[in-house]
Design an enzyme around this catalytic site. Structure first.
Site, short mmCIF file in Angstrom:
data_model
loop_
_atom_site.label_atom_id
_atom_site.label_comp_id
_atom_site.label_asym_id
_atom_site.label_seq_id
_atom_site.Cartn_x
_atom_site.Cartn_y
_atom_site.Cartn_z
N LYS A 202 0.85 -1.18 0.00
CA LYS A 202 0.00 0.00 0.00
C LYS A 202 0.89 1.23 0.00
O LYS A 202 1.33 1.71 1.05
CB LYS A 202 -0.92 0.04 1.22
CG LYS A 202 -2.03 1.12 1.09
CD LYS A 202 -2.56 1.58 2.41
CE LYS A 202 -1.79 2.73 2.99
NZ LYS A 202 -1.84 3.97 2.16
N GLU A 275 10.29 1.51 10.56
CA GLU A 275 11.16 2.68 10.61
C GLU A 275 10.27 3.89 10.84
O GLU A 275 9.41 4.21 10.01
CB GLU A 275 11.97 2.88 9.33
CG GLU A 275 13.01 3.99 9.52
CD GLU A 275 13.57 4.56 8.25
OE1 GLU A 275 13.24 5.73 7.94
OE2 GLU A 275 14.30 3.82 7.56
N CYS A 309 13.28 11.09 7.10
CA CYS A 309 13.31 10.59 8.47
C CYS A 309 14.69 10.77 9.12
O CYS A 309 14.79 10.94 10.33
CB CYS A 309 12.92 9.12 8.50
SG CYS A 309 11.23 8.79 7.97
N GLU A 407 8.98 16.33 16.12
CA GLU A 407 9.51 16.18 14.77
C GLU A 407 8.80 17.16 13.85
O GLU A 407 7.57 17.13 13.73
CB GLU A 407 9.32 14.75 14.28
CG GLU A 407 9.95 14.51 12.92
CD GLU A 407 9.77 13.07 12.44
OE1 GLU A 407 10.64 12.59 11.68
OE2 GLU A 407 8.78 12.44 12.82
#
Length: 538
Positions: A202, A275, A309, A407
């Site tokens: 997906k 992750e 990331c 973040e």
């Protein structure tokens, strides 16, 4: 949109990169014929669409998958996987090597798609081509060795013959993010395929054309089409259905969603690799080369508009070099060219959409309101495109500013000065995250000492993120809230397999035999165990 966003201050910084004459447009690239070709493998009975961040316009109409469509995709994948798993591993690996060549030869096609779907600059899009080529080559060459049956010492040497086999898990469910739609989709699927699995993926709907292009190319390279299924749709709808059917789940995304994926997989006792987020730190030590560190900070902080990331969001600079470093870093940042052309030349592209722009704007405006100073950037650029935001350096950031701990996932970095290395290492580690970090110093030994004390899955010395990520023989992943498991290296392929031990007992059983009673057998085994220790057998 705030007033400052609608009418950004014209400071002469962050110039727009001019588009070359005759430049390709979205309509030139994403034709109805291309969309029809790429979506023919999508299992979906509904309709949805994706858009380009450069303008906000629709790129393509797409199939949308229902829970029933997801179940159908897994049924097809399971039937195909049984045949694929019987294909010799060297033949499976050869598909990856052919794919490697096709990606490099036809990279212009996918670079256009990556840019249109993510808004990133072309050079940053090329990082994905590089990463996928490296992973294809690595697993195309090394997979037979990683998967080769291994002999182990048995319970009774010479009498017990033990072999460790690696069996494919079956059908891998992969949920891929929007920020690196080539590398974090097919790049993660390659080791799963060569290990003998099928994949139901997906991808994010807004960036799915890139993943579908890669699927098309893998099929051209020899991968059976049914082995690689794609479903599209909203994450809260399609994601849980994928976890519900998968034999193993690979997820890259936010920590919050990662926890939900892990809980769903745990309920079914299937494995996961995750992750997740990061609040990555870069340490510029007192002996660092400030010119190189400043140039490296631009790459580390602003590649893909900070939507990476492993990009740097916290910058710790020793007081002895802080002024010199920041002067150079700010000058380089202000000179960055923003652009949306499908060509090389821009230093940074767009944020991916409204949500990212909202987060970036909130973090910057709140920090400034609470006393932070903008050294570069700080404003949106709607004159270039709806989601452009200038690369931004903030000084004087401190808790409880959101940008200090949350973040941002955008082109914003906060600067902190330090004098004591022990204290700055503790500050760098003082976060729930542990994905990536960077250390700059002229002293290699010192750099390695500091690196060993940082609680992150990867550490780069004198660079931001690329060396560790590009070293695909070595594992890459996060500690703490940054995830579970690793991609790359042996761990990156063996996670897609189940270890199976086959023990063949010869001559005598593991029980009293040859007329021995229980006491005699126990004495014999005691003597044998003592002898094996003296012979240093493992």
């Amino acid at each position: 949109m705030t007033e400052s966003q609608a009418t950004p201050e014209k400071t002469g910084t962050n110039p727009t990169a001019a588009a070359p004459e005759g430049a390709r447009t979205a309509a030139d690239v994403v034709t109805p014929e291309l969309v029809a070709q790429l979506t023919r493998g999508v299992v979906g009975s509904g309709r949805t669409a994706n858009h380009t961040p450069f303008t906000g316009d629709k790129l393509a109409d797409l199939p949308e998958s229902t829970p029933e469509d997801v179940a159908t995709a897994f049924e097809r994948a399971r039937a195909a996987q049984e045949v694929w798993a019987k294909t010799p591993v060297r033949q499976r690996a050869a598909v990856l090597l052919r794919f490697h060549d096709l990606v490099l030869a036809r990279q212009a096609e996918v670079l256009d798609l990556i840019q249109l779907e993510t808004g990133k600059a072309r050079l940053h899009a090329h990082e994905e081509v590089q990463a996928v080529a490296v992973a294809s080559r690595h697993y195309g060459r090394k997979a037979p060795a990683y998967l080769r049956p291994k002999r182990h010492t048995g319970a009774v040497p010479t009498l017990t013959k033990v072999t460790e086999l690696r069996q494919p898990r079956g059908v891998i469910g992969q949920i891929a993010p929007w920020n690196y739609p080539l590398e974090l989709s097919v790049g993660d699927a390659l080791p799963a395929f060569v290990a003998g699995n099928a994949v139901v993926m997906k991808p994010d709907t807004e960036t799915c054309l890139t993943a579908l292009w890669a699927r098309d190319l893998l099929i051209e390279a020899g991968l059976p089409a049914e082995v690689f299924q794609v479903v599209l749709g909203e994450g809260p709808v399609v994601g849980p259905e994928l976890v519900k059917h998968a034999d193993y789940v690979s997820f890259t995304g936010s920590t919050r969603t990662g926890r939900e994926v892990a809980q769903g997989a745990a309920a079914r006792l299937v494995g996961v690799s995750l992750e997740l987020g990061g609040k990555n730190a870069m340490l510029v030590l007192a002996d660092a080369d400030v010119d190189k560190a400043a140039a490296g900070a631009v790459r580390a902080c602003f590649s893909s508009a900070g939507q990476l990331c492993i990009s740097i969001e916290r910058l710790y600079v020793h007081e002895a070099v802080a002024d010199a470093f920041l002067e150079r870093f700010a000058a380089r940042t202000k000179a960055m060219r923003l652009g949306r052309s499908l060509a090389y030349g821009a230093d940074m592209g767009s944020l991916v959409g409204e949500r990212q722009l909202t987060t970036v704007t909130r973090h910057v405006e709140e920090a400034v309101a609470k006393g932070a100073t903008v050294l570069a950037g700080g404003v949106a650029r709607p004159d270039i495109g709806p989601y452009f935001f200038e690369p931004t350096i903030l000084d004087g950031v401190e808790a409880p500013m959101a940008v200090c701990t949350e973040e941002t996932f955008g082109p914003v970095v906060s600067v902190y000065r330090f004098t004591d290395e022990d204290e700055v290492i503790a500050q760098a580690n003082a976060t729930p995250y542990g994905l990536n970090s960077s250390v700059w110093t002229k002293d290699a030994r010192r750099g390695h000492e500091v690196a060993g004390r940082l609680r992150t899955g990867t550490v780069n010395i004198n660079e931001g993120y690329a060396p560790a990520y590009g070293s695909v023989q070595s594992p890459m992943g996060g500690m703490k809230d940054s995830g579970l498991g690793r991609r790359h290296g042996s761990e990156g392929i063996l996670k897609y397999t189940e270890a199976q031990t086959v023990a063949h007992q010869r001559v005598m059983p593991m029980a009293p035999s040859f007329g021995m009673d229980d006491a005699a057998y126990a004495k014999f085994m005691t003597t044998s165990l003592s002898l094996m220790k003296k012979l240093r057998l493992k």
